[in-house]
Motif scaffolding. Structure first.
Motif, PDB file in Angstrom:
ATOM      1  N   THR A  45       8.306 -49.789 -15.313  1.00 40.59           N
ATOM      2  CA  THR A  45       7.103 -50.204 -15.789  1.00 40.59           C
ATOM      3  C   THR A  45       6.251 -50.949 -14.679  1.00 40.59           C
ATOM      4  O   THR A  45       5.280 -50.625 -14.430  1.00 40.59           O
ATOM      5  N   GLU A  46       7.012 -51.778 -13.945  1.00 42.17           N
ATOM      6  CA  GLU A  46       6.625 -52.459 -12.937  1.00 42.17           C
ATOM      7  C   GLU A  46       5.953 -51.839 -11.834  1.00 42.17           C
ATOM      8  O   GLU A  46       5.139 -51.805 -10.915  1.00 42.17           O
ATOM      9  N   THR A  86      14.834 -52.067 -21.609  1.00 45.78           N
ATOM     10  CA  THR A  86      16.090 -52.170 -20.855  1.00 45.78           C
ATOM     11  C   THR A  86      15.598 -52.760 -19.442  1.00 45.78           C
ATOM     12  O   THR A  86      14.450 -52.479 -19.098  1.00 45.78           O
ATOM     13  N   PRO A  87      16.513 -53.084 -18.541  1.00 46.10           N
ATOM     14  CA  PRO A  87      15.889 -53.207 -17.167  1.00 46.10           C
ATOM     15  C   PRO A  87      15.386 -52.281 -16.418  1.00 46.10           C
ATOM     16  O   PRO A  87      14.686 -52.381 -15.518  1.00 46.10           O
ATOM     17  N   GLU A  88      15.961 -51.029 -16.664  1.00 44.56           N
ATOM     18  CA  GLU A  88      15.480 -49.796 -16.059  1.00 44.56           C
ATOM     19  C   GLU A  88      14.210 -49.541 -16.400  1.00 44.56           C
ATOM     20  O   GLU A  88      13.277 -49.077 -15.545  1.00 44.56           O
TER      21      GLU A  88
END
Length: 232
Positions: A48-49, A41-43
């Motif tokens: 993660t980044e 997912t975008p979240e």
């Protein structure tokens, strides 16, 4: 002191082994999730980044390993302190003289290393075969500590006198370092050395000789060396 350090240290060291195991299991679980759920997912991608997961995966095991190395080093120091003080051995007992000297040298290792303006102090040992000696080993080790520490002090004092570093500026403005040779002996820098020699004398006696090439004592101090309460 060694005993008080040893108890919490054992607790930390044993837990570090578990921490390493848990770290590997958690990283393995993360990899399994990444392989199973390829579309995050975008979240999750943003988080993660944000935490730089790739860096954490590579650095966390190194971090735990470095903590274990540090804990092992402390364990070695604690054992060294126990050997030096002969914990729980306050009575007369047979002791290995060479082991006592070597333990003392290890405790003084930080002072033997090279420093700005002084090379490392070389320790030269001439150990002969000695029997174990009945003695108060912890007190004897303290004597070794005092003598060797004084020898290092004398060596450092000699290097302060014979090798004072100063900055000199030539006509072109370039700064160079000059080693001033102004010792009381008017001799160039000598490599700092400690000599330790042991031998058996007359069957039931041993001789321990400790020498250095430091500044030495003046004649006035030598005359007062055994005066009660005299100190330099």
């Amino acid at each position: 002191v060694a005993h008080e350090i040893n108890n919490p240290l054992n607790f930390i060291y044993s837990n570090l082994c578990l921490a390493d195991e848990y770290t590997q299991e958690l990283l393995g679980l993360i990899h399994l999730y990444q392989q199973t759920y390829t579309n995050s997912t975008p979240e999750i991608t943003a988080q993660t980044e944000a935490i730089d997961l790739e860096f954490l995966e590579s650095d966390l095991p190194k971090l735990v390993k470095s903590m274990r190395v540090g804990a092992e080093r402390i364990c070695q120091i604690v054992q060294l302190l126990r050997n030096f003080s002969h914990l729980d051995e306050a009575q007369l007992k047979l002791a290995d003289i060479h082991e006592g000297i070597d333990s003392t040298l290890l405790l003084l290792q930080h002072r033997l290393k090279a420093k700005p303006g002084r090379p490392a102090i070389e320790v030269m040992k001439e150990y002969n075969n000695l029997p174990q000696v009945e003695c108060y080993s912890s007190q004897l080790n303290q004597v070794f500590m005092n003598i060797l520490a004084n020898a290092i002090d004398a060596i450092e004092e000699e290097h302060k006198k014979s090798g004072i570093r100063k900055d000199c500026t030539e006509g072109n403005g370039q700064v160079i370092e000059e080693l001033c040779r102004c010792s009381i002996h008017n001799t160039p820098h000598r490599n700092p050395k400690l000599w330790i020699c042991t031998e058996v004398k007359e069957g039931d006696r041993i001789i321990i000789r400790i020498a250095d090439n430091g500044s030495g004592m003046t004649e006035d101090i030598q005359r007062r060396l055994f005066d009660p309460f005299f100190t330099t």
